[in-house]
Enzyme design. Structure first.
Site, PDB file in Angstrom:
ATOM      1  N   ASP A   6       2.852  -5.331 -10.885  1.00 39.75           N
ATOM      2  CA  ASP A   6       3.502  -3.987 -10.527  1.00 39.75           C
ATOM      3  C   ASP A   6       2.680  -2.868 -11.441  1.00 39.75           C
ATOM      4  O   ASP A   6       2.032  -3.157 -12.287  1.00 39.75           O
ATOM      5  CB  ASP A   6       4.813  -3.740 -10.915  1.00 39.75           C
ATOM      6  CG  ASP A   6       5.038  -3.999 -12.274  1.00 39.75           C
ATOM      7  OD1 ASP A   6       4.489  -5.082 -13.027  1.00 39.75           O
ATOM      8  OD2 ASP A   6       5.875  -3.308 -13.011  1.00 39.75           O
ATOM      9  N   GLU A   7       2.690  -1.672 -10.816  1.00 36.67           N
ATOM     10  CA  GLU A   7       2.042  -0.434 -11.460  1.00 36.67           C
ATOM     11  C   GLU A   7       0.828  -0.837 -11.792  1.00 36.67           C
ATOM     12  O   GLU A   7       0.397  -0.189 -13.070  1.00 36.67           O
ATOM     13  CB  GLU A   7       3.110   0.143 -12.445  1.00 36.67           C
ATOM     14  CG  GLU A   7       4.470   0.209 -11.955  1.00 36.67           C
ATOM     15  CD  GLU A   7       5.708   0.762 -12.950  1.00 36.67           C
ATOM     16  OE1 GLU A   7       6.176   1.895 -12.878  1.00 36.67           O
ATOM     17  OE2 GLU A   7       5.546   0.071 -14.066  1.00 36.67           O
ATOM     18  N   VAL A   8      -0.146  -1.070 -11.205  1.00 38.03           N
ATOM     19  CA  VAL A   8      -1.485  -1.094 -11.608  1.00 38.03           C
ATOM     20  C   VAL A   8      -2.380   0.240 -11.313  1.00 38.03           C
ATOM     21  O   VAL A   8      -2.492   0.576 -10.244  1.00 38.03           O
ATOM     22  CB  VAL A   8      -2.482  -2.223 -11.152  1.00 38.03           C
ATOM     23  CG1 VAL A   8      -3.719  -2.365 -11.541  1.00 38.03           C
ATOM     24  CG2 VAL A   8      -1.468  -3.619 -11.161  1.00 38.03           C
TER      25      VAL A   8
END
Lengths: 545, 545
Positions: free
Chosen positions: A338-340
């Site tokens: 997630d959230e790269v």
């Protein structure tokens, strides 16, 4: 307050009592107080007195599981004091214990446990049956289950059927239960990176999970702020990446203890090693792993996600995951994803060169996808199935659905739209979005966690069957051992019922309120620091904690 | 995380470190870590090692308070283990204690306490001075105060100046403090009616209050749901009105213990007996007290506020308050007076008849006013000053301002407009509206409790001087002993600094963040289950609780 309900059949019991009545502190004998609500339960007002001195658990004669079965043996030991809550506290029979006043012909009350398949030393897995049938009659309760895990669920239900009258006498009513979970995956996430949670806090959470019939402990064990997992392959990860190398780590012994404690309660331990983002703490003990961010043509001194352009990154992950795969017996690993943030990748000339070489153009989602596919594949070679956060699906919808298996939906907004999209792609879904219990908000409002309908989207039966369950997430930004329990319980219990029970019999908040109030008192008495739902008191509120 | 600040003078220290830096877990030696911020503090980097074996508290030779002064003697005993946090835990000098390594000429470090007026057996009152001067130099700290209460505040500040280095060695830096509170009334309300709070929870809250320099415990002891105060005059009130007549009551001994515990910490105990509304539980033990509500021409069986038409009501209140006035030594009593619903009064023919007789027409605010004036006057005859909730002022602005003294503002919206109106009438104000800490909302957001400016309204200096302080309210609908501490602390600490400190030196949330983070770790180490502000850890986070 201890609100008690009395009815012949909870399943058909639509309580009409108003809120006003509820807060008038009625105290009726408790029956049918099982939380989460069984699929089928009928009980009568016939009640049988129980005495701790004339009560035994026994394996049924035809049971595959027999004396020596670790899961059931230890459950017998555990449930005795959970059923007879006063008994051990008083160091034996209480002074006013009524057991000796029982008519002689009452004899011993026996809980007979009959397990078809005795997987006594195994671990619960995603396909384990948890169904059970429980029949309570005079002098006997008969509990039948396909697996030891089902038997555990049945013992929990039995323990909740037992209540005390005003004189302390224990009773159980004549009851029939036929029960199974609505969803296979009923998870609870703890985040031990943003704050370290000491082992007792984790074990206590597992206890409370079992009272709520949760069956997956999703251990978000590492993240940006700290790396408390003590790796035997890479000891530097925790010695440099933990808040403190000795006091704020989980040793291999600690991890084993968590897994064993969970197993005995029929709970899977799903480890998450979230990459390529959320890895700041990994970089401390593994130089060269993270992408070096650049300011113009020079390194800025800060680091971004795992460097996907270096083969050494995959070699490292491969060795780490090999260890993780052997330490954690569950067939699943959560890979995060997630959230790269692409900013750092974009700034790094080496990464840019790799993009060119691979023909990714300037589409960094392709690079992320490349990374994820690589680690998903190496997870497969370890015979593990991967779970990822929805970002991986969102960024690679067309690209890599063949490699994905299970997608966890966490973003707000129209989360059911996302559930629909993911299941349409033929992937399985775990729903977390509506159950972020760490979130600021009307924290007392358990009802909003209760009135969640994971299948309320337009889709085929096939699609709906791909929703394997849901998960309560207790992220750690504002949570540590000081506030974990009252923030989790009984709010997570609302989600627990949604995930276990039939939504048709559990759709009313009004009906649930007195039951959950009662269950919260039970949690408190069992030593779980569960906060109150509303004005009132529990009869035994200050004994357990 | 334990964020430590180092500077020569905190007063002029505007930290420029960004949030990012803050969460990078810097650990510098702690100095100037006094919360709430003293009015004037300057410290140097000169530091003196302290040893528990060579440390004493002493009365200065010219001090009026001398050995035998209960308040100061017990503070000496209390602060020793608060300063040397490891010492008693280890059962004496720790194995690695460094005291014996001190240079011989260091000698004993003495804290010399000089109190001008030795009111050692008295109670803190609304006019008590709490100012103190503290001077820490080599081998000695000199603490001067006008009163024993000021000395207590100084001892608290001194205890917070002491810190440990990484080897456990205690240090205090050369420091000068000249301190006094910004507001005289710095209260904290606990509600023991909606949930009963066991005595240890109240005593622990008083401990934490003293660490935060709060000086009024507003005991909202009874309300609609339960009447836990065990009255000697009217024992039926608690035997019938408490959740449980034995386990959920405050006996006279309990109340004395609370008052004594508070006194020794310089905290006033302000009792509230809220009437004529909020009295449902009173009616159970005192039949005839409440208004019988009517449905048409017959009593409905429900009850409303105290019946203001019956002289017996005033006789009862008079006798009850006579007892309360003698049990609680504080010169103030909180009379409540909020949220009076007129519906029941309107339905009752007797009350309607009384309205007519008194010439009130159909204006029930006049009836409410009549009731309040009566009980305010009888409070006066008991030599007590009354505090009321703002409703009493709002409903009777023209009528009875002559009888009112102190008004507590609790409603949301433009609370400063209300403060302005009340002070314009020449009445004193306590501000509670922005500090309802039990309220759902972004519960982790301490900053919103910090950035409250009670005097930011248009008004004369005279008006502003009428704002005597503020109060944190922890109402009990959703709060009991399971979640009280983490919900209160350190959020209430934000209000504590606003009420004690100069707003000019404490206006920045960014500056306050690392200090409050550090103070929260100190609270935790002292056994207060204070929740975290954000990601990180405390060095000793799992020892205190």
């Amino acid at each position: 307050m201890e609100v008690k309900t009395s009815s012949n059949s909870v399943r058909f019991d639509k309580q009409r009592c108003s809120f006003i009545v509820l807060i008038m502190f009625f105290s009726l004998p408790a029956v049918n107080a099982v939380w989460p609500m069984p699929q089928l339960i009928s009980s009568s007002t016939d009640r049988y007195p129980l005495s701790p001195r004339q009560f035994i658990f026994q394996y049924a004669s035809g049971s595959s599981a027999k004396s020596g079965c670790s899961v059931i043996d230890s459950a017998f030991k555990r449930y005795f004091p959970l059923i007879f809550v006063d008994y051990l506290k008083a160091g034996g029979p209480r002074q006013h214990d009524n057991w000796f006043r029982l008519p002689l012909n009452e004899g011993v009350f026996t809980v007979l446990v009959d397990v078809r398949k005795a997987d006594c030393e195994g671990y619960p897995d995603p396909d384990s049956s948890e169904s059970y049938k429980l029949s309570v009659s005079s002098g006997q309760a008969s509990l039948r289950a396909k697996t030891v895990w089902g038997a555990l669920r049945g013992l929990e239900s039995f323990s909740q059927l037992v209540y005390q009258d005003d004189f302390g006498q224990y009773f159980v009513n004549k009851t029939e239960i036929d029960d199974f979970p609505r969803f296979k995956f009923r998870g609870l996430l703890l985040d031990t990176s943003r704050h370290y949670l000491p082992l007792p806090a984790i074990l206590k959470t597992l206890d409370a999970m079992s009272y709520n019939k949760f069956n997956v402990f999703h251990w978000h064990i590492v993240d940006d702020p700290s790396f408390p997992y003590q790796s035997s392959t890479f000891p530097g990860l925790s010695s440099k990446g933990a808040f403190h190398p000795s006091t704020h780590v989980y040793s291999q012994t600690d991890v084993s203890r968590v897994i064993s404690h969970a197993r005995l309660r029929g709970i899977r331990v799903l480890p998450e090693f979230d990459s390529p983002g959320h890895t700041q703490s990994w970089g401390k003990g593994q130089p060269g792993l993270l992408t070096s961010c650049y300011k113009g043509s020079v390194p800025s001194g800060t680091f971004g996600p795992v460097n996907p352009a270096m083969s050494s990154s995959y070699q490292f992950i491969s060795r780490l995951f090999k260890e993780v795969a052997s330490v954690f017996p569950d067939p699943y690993i959560h890979l995060g994803g997630d959230e790269v943030d692409f900013t750092c990748w974009k700034s790094n000339p080496e990464v840019r060169g790799f993009m060119q070489k691979m023909g990714f153009g300037t589409d960094y989602t392709k690079l992320e996808s490349y990374y994820m596919e690589n680690i998903i594949n190496l997870t497969k070679t370890l015979n593990k199935t991967s779970i990822v956060w929805q970002d991986v699906f969102d960024n690679h919808e067309k690209l890599c659905c063949s490699s994905l298996s299970v997608v966890e939906v966490w973003k707000g907004g129209c989360y059911l739209c996302e559930v629909r999209r993911v299941t349409k792609s033929g992937l399985r879904v775990i729903l977390a979005s509506p159950w972020y219990l760490d979130q600021p908000g009307p924290t007392h409002d358990w009802a909003r966690y209760y009135t969640i309908w994971p299948l309320a989207f337009k889709g085929s039966e096939q699609q709906k069957s791909l929703v394997i369950g849901g998960e309560v997430c207790m992220w750690g930004e504002y949570v540590d051992a000081t506030n974990l329990s009252p923030r989790l319980w009984p709010r997570a219990s609302a989600a627990a019922e949604r995930l276990w029970s039939d939504e048709k019999t559990t759709s009313s908040v009004t009906d649930a309120f007195p039951r959950l109030t009662d269950f919260r008192c039970r949690l408190l008495r069992r030593g779980i620091q569960a906060e109150p739902l509303f004005v009132g008191h529990c009869r035994h509120e200050y004994e357990g904690i």
